[in-house]
Design an enzyme around this catalytic site. Structure first.
Site, PDB file in Angstrom:
ATOM      1  N   THR A  66       0.878  -1.182   0.000  1.00  0.00           N
ATOM      2  CA  THR A  66       0.000   0.000   0.000  1.00  0.00           C
ATOM      3  C   THR A  66       0.906   1.221   0.000  1.00  0.00           C
ATOM      4  O   THR A  66       2.028   1.170   0.516  1.00  0.00           O
ATOM      5  CB  THR A  66      -0.906   0.060   1.238  1.00  0.00           C
ATOM      6  N   GLU A  74      -5.820  -3.820   0.648  1.00  0.00           N
ATOM      7  CA  GLU A  74      -6.022  -4.891   1.641  1.00  0.00           C
ATOM      8  C   GLU A  74      -7.240  -5.753   1.338  1.00  0.00           C
ATOM      9  O   GLU A  74      -7.481  -6.753   1.991  1.00  0.00           O
ATOM     10  CB  GLU A  74      -6.187  -4.274   3.042  1.00  0.00           C
ATOM     11  N   LYS A  83     -13.650  18.081  11.609  1.00  0.00           N
ATOM     12  CA  LYS A  83     -14.494  18.145  12.801  1.00  0.00           C
ATOM     13  C   LYS A  83     -14.704  19.595  13.176  1.00  0.00           C
ATOM     14  O   LYS A  83     -13.782  20.270  13.632  1.00  0.00           O
ATOM     15  CB  LYS A  83     -13.854  17.375  13.953  1.00  0.00           C
ATOM     16  N   TRP A  95     -19.224  16.505  12.166  1.00  0.00           N
ATOM     17  CA  TRP A  95     -18.344  16.130  11.077  1.00  0.00           C
ATOM     18  C   TRP A  95     -18.779  16.761   9.755  1.00  0.00           C
ATOM     19  O   TRP A  95     -19.961  16.805   9.446  1.00  0.00           O
ATOM     20  CB  TRP A  95     -18.342  14.600  10.888  1.00  0.00           C
TER      21      TRP A  95
HETATM   22  P1  ADP Z   1      -3.653   3.212  -0.787  1.00  0.00           P
HETATM   23  O1  ADP Z   1      -2.451   2.459  -1.174  1.00  0.00           O
HETATM   24  O2  ADP Z   1      -3.665   4.676  -1.076  1.00  0.00           O
HETATM   25  O3  ADP Z   1      -4.256   2.843   0.539  1.00  0.00           O
HETATM   26  P2  ADP Z   1      -5.839   1.913  -1.856  1.00  0.00           P
HETATM   27  O4  ADP Z   1      -6.234   1.794  -3.272  1.00  0.00           O
HETATM   28  O5  ADP Z   1      -5.689   0.709  -1.067  1.00  0.00           O
HETATM   29  O6  ADP Z   1      -4.564   2.711  -1.915  1.00  0.00           O
HETATM   30  O7  ADP Z   1      -6.764   2.971  -1.147  1.00  0.00           O
HETATM   31  C1  ADP Z   1      -7.914   2.582  -0.488  1.00  0.00           C
HETATM   32  C2  ADP Z   1      -8.664   3.794  -0.038  1.00  0.00           C
HETATM   33  O8  ADP Z   1      -9.075   4.593  -1.158  1.00  0.00           O
HETATM   34  C3  ADP Z   1      -9.950   3.468   0.654  1.00  0.00           C
HETATM   35  O9  ADP Z   1      -9.722   3.147   2.000  1.00  0.00           O
HETATM   36  C4  ADP Z   1     -10.747   4.736   0.480  1.00  0.00           C
HETATM   37  O10 ADP Z   1     -10.392   5.727   1.429  1.00  0.00           O
HETATM   38  C5  ADP Z   1     -10.311   5.228  -0.872  1.00  0.00           C
HETATM   39  N1  ADP Z   1     -11.304   4.841  -1.880  1.00  0.00           N
HETATM   40  C6  ADP Z   1     -11.270   3.796  -2.725  1.00  0.00           C
HETATM   41  N2  ADP Z   1     -12.345   3.802  -3.530  1.00  0.00           N
HETATM   42  C7  ADP Z   1     -13.091   4.872  -3.181  1.00  0.00           C
HETATM   43  C8  ADP Z   1     -14.334   5.437  -3.637  1.00  0.00           C
HETATM   44  N3  ADP Z   1     -15.021   4.917  -4.639  1.00  0.00           N
HETATM   45  N4  ADP Z   1     -14.778   6.532  -3.010  1.00  0.00           N
HETATM   46  C9  ADP Z   1     -14.109   7.105  -1.990  1.00  0.00           C
HETATM   47  N5  ADP Z   1     -12.938   6.636  -1.529  1.00  0.00           N
HETATM   48  C10 ADP Z   1     -12.434   5.541  -2.113  1.00  0.00           C
END
Ligand code: ADP
Length: 536
Positions: free
Chosen positions: A186, A331, A438, A443
């Protein structure tokens, strides 16, 4: 009493065998780094992945050894997907957009033995190769004739010469389906990156689930364009699910600009595409002034960050393309939810349908979700109450690579997202836990504030961040990139918010900038924005 049916391990090699036998002549198209279009098919991919298997055997690499790639989407990368994992070795896909220091860290942490890379990444590889002692073999994904001399990388070989020495007689080994198949780190906005180590079983079940009609609805009639990179969470599993259904695959290589993507969609009659919002923004910006239309594209999965409503609307109204909004994480292999409608939603008014399509969608068999409030108690599923989002399932992480304790709380993976879930099971991400604003104990969703800004016709891009406030703790401000040559003042944008959100949620300030920093996976780098703007 046990059932009396056959038991077969769920292995990635089974996918390529199936595609070869049943869809051998279905095409695999790639735009190469050199710019030309390469045509292959599943039969050829299967044959060459067996050559890779023989080449790896010849290198004497033990089961579980990590073979890394730094590569664009293309046929050679696809062959490695099957050739490496099929032999019980682990394909480690690396994101080339990371800083060389991070890349070095990742290669060393993974203890990669082989590193295969596209020639466009030669300078990057030259920058890291002396600092990555575990790597014994360096392979450039090119023909022998294209291999430059004097690269400074000892024993650098071309991929074609490497696999060309070996024949394609190879029988895939059968092993436990829980064996590791691929590894993806990640991006790690805080601390070091962490590795998600997928198994053959998790990959196959994810492919089964994601191909279902209410999910990506994939079939042998599809021509699939993964714009989402193969170096990030296995291109959302599309190489595997396409093999499973026998779909045609169309790979864009490094050419992700609007014109190149549009031309490829038309030339290869793409029916289904997948990518992050930034890529589609570039595509639509290319098409609009030319009044160009799609002749084959039916649907597109958009995820990775929140899809702006204006994009969903434009795809539907201007191009008759269905947007399937999806949510996932490294993950989660990565798919957690996808927004397809239920029967009862078919007759909803267009505005109501749009509201629903903006949600990240419902989960499908194989993943479970729950939301918990600050006290750790379950929140009601009413589409309004929000809480921390947790996931559980057959393709959800248990432990990060090389870590000893599980990454779970009470058996569930904390996603770091804040979300609502409605009565029909549709999940909507309110924010990432660390991006939520916040204000006075309430929120504010930065995603909502950004969506309103980008629906203004003169706004190209927007990011909402919190600034410290003595009275309210935090207040939102919005950072905006204007469309070229279109005027917009702070006052105009702030009055645009009126009536679209509660008064107290309207940002306190607008900051116009030339560009907003984007991270390695196409997401806005809010940490960087905060650093730059809040100090100033
Ligand atoms: P990173 O390596 O940046 O964590 P990921 O692709 O695993 O890359 O990122 C996952 C995160 O991306 C999610 O936890 C969420 O916050 C955001 N995310 C993924 N898809 C969406 C979506 N359709 N809308 C909003 N947030 C998203």
């Amino acid at each position: 009493m046990f059932g009396l049916m056959q038991q077969q391990e769920l292995l990635i090699s089974g996918l390529i065998d199936f595609a070869e036998r049943n869809h051998g002549d279905t095409e695999i198209i790639s735009r190469r780094v050199e710019g030309d279009i390469h045509r292959s098919n599943w039969r050829e991919v299967a044959k060459r992945s067996r050559q890779i298997a023989n080449a790896l055997k010849h290198m004497d690499l033990e089961a579980g050894a990590r073979i890394a790639t730094i590569a664009w989407n293309g046929y050679r990368h696809l062959e490695l997907y099957f050739g490496v994992s099929g032999t019980a070795r682990v394909l480690h896909t690396i994101n080339p957009r990371l800083h060389p220091d991070q890349l070095t860290w990742i290669v060393n942490h993974a203890e990669d033995k082989v590193l295969c890379f596209d020639m466009s990444f030669l300078p990057l590889v030259q920058a890291i190769h002396a600092r990555t002692p575990s790597v014994e073999h360096w392979i450039a994904l090119c023909d022998k004739a294209q291999l430059p001399k004097d690269t400074g990388i000892p024993a650098l070989r071309s991929y074609e010469a490497w696999i060309g020495q070996h024949n394609s007689d190879f029988e895939w080994p059968i092993f436990d389906e829980n064996t590791a198949s691929s590894l993806c780190y990640t991006s790690g906005t805080t601390g070091h990156p962490k590795g998600a180590l997928y198994s053959h079983r998790s990959t196959l079940l994810h492919a089964f689930g994601s191909a279902l009609p209410d999910v990506m609805n994939m079939s042998a009639t599809d021509s699939v364009l993964p714009v989402v990179p193969m170096f990030h969470v296995n291109a959302w599993g599309l190489p595997y699910s396409s093999a499973m259904v026998g779909a045609k695959l169309v790979f864009p290589g490094p050419a992700l600009d609007g014109k190149s993507v549009y031309d490829l969609i038309e030339q290869e009659q793409v029916t289904f595409a997948a990518g992050v919002p930034t890529v589609w923004q570039m595509l639509l910006s290319h098409m609009k002034p030319l009044n160009a239309k799609f002749s084959s594209l039916k649907r597109t999965v958009i995820g990775g960050s929140a899809c702006p409503p204006a994009m969903i609307e434009s795809f539907k109204l201007d191009y008759n393309v269905e947007v399937l909004h999806a949510w996932g994480m490294t993950e989660l292999s990565p798919l957690g939810t996808l927004c397809s409608l239920k029967n009862k939603h078919r007759n909803l008014a267009p505005e109501e349908q749009l509201k629903l399509r903006l949600k990240q969608g419902r989960t499908f068999y194989g993943v479970d979700l729950k939301i918990l409030n600050d006290q750790g108690l379950p929140q009601v599923h009413d589409g309004k109450s929000y809480g921390d989002l947790y996931a559980k399932g057959s393709w959800v992480i248990n432990k990060y690579f090389k870590e000893t304790s599980p990454a779970l709380i009470d058996g569930w993976f904390p996603t770091g997202d804040v979300a609502t879930i409605d009565e029909d099971g549709y999940m909507q991400v309110v924010d990432r836990t660390k991006d939520v604003i916040k204000s006075g104990g309430e929120w504010i969703s930065s995603i909502d504030i950004e969506n309103i800004a980008v629906s203004h016709p003169h706004v190209a891009m927007a990011a909402c961040i919190a600034v410290p406030d003595p009275k309210w703790d935090e207040r939102p401000i919005v950072v905006v990139v204007k469309k070229p040559d279109l005027p917009l003042t702070k006052e105009e944008l702030l009055s645009f918010y009126e009536g679209k959100t509660a008064k107290w949620q309207i940002p306190d300030d607008v900051i116009f900038v030339e560009a907003i920093p984007i991270g390695a996976t196409g997401k806005i780098l809010k940490t960087k924005l905060r650093e730059e703007l809040i100090k100033a």
